[in-house]
Design an enzyme around this catalytic site. Structure first.
Site, PDB file in Angstrom:
ATOM      1  N   CYS A  51       0.818  -1.221   0.000  1.00  0.00           N
ATOM      2  CA  CYS A  51       0.000   0.000   0.000  1.00  0.00           C
ATOM      3  C   CYS A  51       0.851   1.270   0.000  1.00  0.00           C
ATOM      4  O   CYS A  51       1.612   1.529   0.925  1.00  0.00           O
ATOM      5  CB  CYS A  51      -0.928   0.012   1.213  1.00  0.00           C
ATOM      6  SG  CYS A  51      -1.924   1.516   1.274  1.00  0.00           S
ATOM      7  N   VAL A 106      -6.261   0.577   5.037  1.00  0.00           N
ATOM      8  CA  VAL A 106      -5.005   0.908   5.700  1.00  0.00           C
ATOM      9  C   VAL A 106      -4.443   2.158   5.027  1.00  0.00           C
ATOM     10  O   VAL A 106      -4.744   2.378   3.854  1.00  0.00           O
ATOM     11  CB  VAL A 106      -4.001  -0.270   5.603  1.00  0.00           C
ATOM     12  CG1 VAL A 106      -4.456  -1.425   6.439  1.00  0.00           C
ATOM     13  CG2 VAL A 106      -3.731  -0.697   4.166  1.00  0.00           C
ATOM     14  N   SER A 122      -4.262   8.537   5.558  1.00  0.00           N
ATOM     15  CA  SER A 122      -2.822   8.783   5.634  1.00  0.00           C
ATOM     16  C   SER A 122      -2.465  10.261   5.820  1.00  0.00           C
ATOM     17  O   SER A 122      -1.552  10.590   6.590  1.00  0.00           O
ATOM     18  CB  SER A 122      -2.134   8.232   4.383  1.00  0.00           C
ATOM     19  OG  SER A 122      -2.656   8.838   3.217  1.00  0.00           O
TER      20      SER A 122
HETATM   21  N1  LIG Z   1      -7.523   7.756   1.377  1.00  0.00           N
HETATM   22  C1  LIG Z   1      -6.909   6.615   2.034  1.00  0.00           C
HETATM   23  C2  LIG Z   1      -6.626   5.548   1.007  1.00  0.00           C
HETATM   24  C3  LIG Z   1      -6.103   4.266   1.630  1.00  0.00           C
HETATM   25  C4  LIG Z   1      -6.285   3.068   0.708  1.00  0.00           C
HETATM   26  O1  LIG Z   1      -6.855   3.163  -0.371  1.00  0.00           O
HETATM   27  N2  LIG Z   1      -5.822   1.880   1.194  1.00  0.00           N
HETATM   28  C5  LIG Z   1      -6.048   0.665   0.437  1.00  0.00           C
HETATM   29  C6  LIG Z   1      -4.760  -0.173   0.304  1.00  0.00           C
HETATM   30  S1  LIG Z   1      -3.530   0.719  -0.595  1.00  0.00           S
HETATM   31  C7  LIG Z   1      -7.021  -0.216   1.202  1.00  0.00           C
HETATM   32  O2  LIG Z   1      -6.862  -0.410   2.391  1.00  0.00           O
HETATM   33  N3  LIG Z   1      -8.017  -0.751   0.505  1.00  0.00           N
HETATM   34  C8  LIG Z   1      -8.933  -1.694   1.073  1.00  0.00           C
HETATM   35  C9  LIG Z   1     -10.306  -1.535   0.510  1.00  0.00           C
HETATM   36  O3  LIG Z   1     -10.539  -0.587  -0.273  1.00  0.00           O
HETATM   37  O4  LIG Z   1     -11.154  -2.370   0.853  1.00  0.00           O
HETATM   38  C10 LIG Z   1      -5.629   7.085   2.754  1.00  0.00           C
HETATM   39  O5  LIG Z   1      -5.006   8.055   2.280  1.00  0.00           O
HETATM   40  O6  LIG Z   1      -5.287   6.515   3.805  1.00  0.00           O
END
Ligand SMILES: N[C@@H](CCC(=O)N[C@@H](CS)C(=O)NCC(=O)O)C(=O)O
Length: 224
Positions: free
Chosen positions: A11, A51, A65
């Site tokens: 990620c 995450v 994040s």
């Molecule tokens: N806007 C979020 C995006 C985080 C994100 O997209 N994480 C992905 C992995 S890279 C995730 O956990 N996806 C799981 C899902 O969408 O079910 C941030 O900046 O923390």
């Protein structure tokens, strides 16, 4: 205070927080999960099911994040944001802008046709051209000072450089400022440390799993 970062090794958003933690020399532990097949405790913890999540003293939970990064910056000495309110707001806006390109580094490894691939590649190029118009002459986005915006774009530059190495993707030509910015970020130990050592393998796994068109571009040495 104890800090636990709930993470996934592929990620890029998690990497933003790791870079900030490392840059600020904050002690932390890291727990890896698969956010697409999460354990029950994670679903209960994370409002968006994504995450990174930061657990503070095993009691409080932060998600997103960019928000985690601002918190980490504010509880440690020295600011990683410009002092001027307008510059700070502009940095925050460009941090948000970068999220789309991070998503597109995933999409370019997932799409199944050449037409979709070229569309994603063009979107990445368009974003980089816009960044060329707003970033400094270097070494970092704001000039001399390494900032939160740099932690947000470093994972993008890692991915673009890996994809260039593995598949010949080229989206940086004729963009001297962005190219310099990328080189400065990739040279930093905290940026290198944020990158999972098996990232190349994980990218190939992803492309295989998605039956991605990009697999046809993979150089022979990276073929599984
Ligand atoms: N806007 C979020 C995006 C985080 C994100 O997209 N994480 C992905 C992995 S890279 C995730 O956990 N996806 C799981 C899902 O969408 O079910 C941030 O900046 O923390």
């Amino acid at each position: 205070m104890t800090l636990e970062l709930i993470s996934s090794d592929r990620c890029p958003f998690v990497q933003r927080s790791i870079i900030t933690l490392e840059h600020k020399s904050v002690p932390y532990t890291i727990t890896y999960i698969d956010p697409y097949d999460p354990p029950e405790w994670f679903s209960a913890l994370s409002p968006l099911g994504k995450v990174p999540v930061l657990k503070i003293d095993d009691r409080e939970v932060l998600f997103e994040s960019a928000v985690i990064n601002e918190y980490l910056d504010e509880i440690t000495p020295g600011s990683m944001h410009p002092a001027d309110p307008l510059e700070k707001a502009k940095n925050r806006a460009w941090i948000e802008f970068g999220a789309g390109s991070l998503g597109n580094t995933f999409n370019i490894m997932a799409v199944e046709s050449e037409a979709e691939y070229n569309k994603v590649k063009q979107a990445l190029r368009d974003a980089l051209e816009r960044l060329e118009g707003v970033c400094s002459d270097g070494p970092y986005f704001n000039g001399e000072h390494f900032s939160l915006i740099d932690t947000s774009y470093a994972p993008l530059f890692i991915r673009l450089s890996l994809l260039q190495e593995m598949t010949g993707l080229s989206v940086m030509e004729g963009l001297p400022k962005v190219t310099r910015w990328q080189a400065s970020l990739l040279a930093l130990p905290e940026v290198q440390k944020s990158r999972a050592p098996n990232l190349q393998t994980r990218f190939v796994e992803l492309m295989q799993q998605k039956k991605a068109w990009g697999l046809s571009l993979l150089k022979p040495e990276y073929l599984p």
